[in-house]
Design a protein around this motif. Structure first.
Motif, short mmCIF file in Angstrom:
data_model
loop_
_atom_site.label_atom_id
_atom_site.label_comp_id
_atom_site.label_asym_id
_atom_site.label_seq_id
_atom_site.Cartn_x
_atom_site.Cartn_y
_atom_site.Cartn_z
N ALA A 213 0.82 -1.21 0.00
CA ALA A 213 0.00 0.00 0.00
C ALA A 213 0.86 1.26 0.00
N LYS A 214 1.91 1.25 0.78
CA LYS A 214 2.80 2.41 0.84
C LYS A 214 3.46 2.66 -0.52
N ALA A 215 3.91 1.59 -1.16
CA ALA A 215 4.58 1.72 -2.47
C ALA A 215 3.61 2.12 -3.57
N LEU A 216 2.34 1.71 -3.44
CA LEU A 216 1.37 1.94 -4.51
C LEU A 216 0.40 3.09 -4.23
N GLY A 217 0.46 3.65 -3.03
CA GLY A 217 -0.39 4.78 -2.70
C GLY A 217 -1.87 4.45 -2.58
N VAL A 218 -2.14 3.26 -1.98
CA VAL A 218 -3.53 2.85 -1.76
C VAL A 218 -3.71 2.42 -0.31
#
Length: 72
Positions: free
Chosen positions: A61-66
């Motif tokens: 989620a942190k890497a993908l912004g979700v």
């Protein structure tokens, strides 16, 4: 049941992962490097051969912004 599951009942965590990755124009290799794993692990998660746990969901989620919950 979340609203996403109501709209896409057959969509699993792997589908959500692939969709978020593609949306961000990332390859599996780039995402893997961003979260510190091998590309094969990303592939296994996308194809449902490996469960995405809470900690991994948070990293993705942190890497993908979700929100991490889309992967659980």
């Amino acid at each position: 049941m979340s609203s996403l599951e109501e709209v896409f009942p057959d969509m699993g965590a792997g589908d959500a992962l692939r969709g978020a990755r593609v949306k961000e124009n990332m390859t599996q290799a780039v995402l893997a490097a961003a979260i510190g794993v091998r590309r094969e692990l990303v592939s296994q998660m996308e194809h449902g051969r490996r469960v995405i746990g809470k900690e991994m969901a948070r990293r993705l989620a942190k890497a993908l912004g979700v929100d991490y919950r889309v992967f659980l």
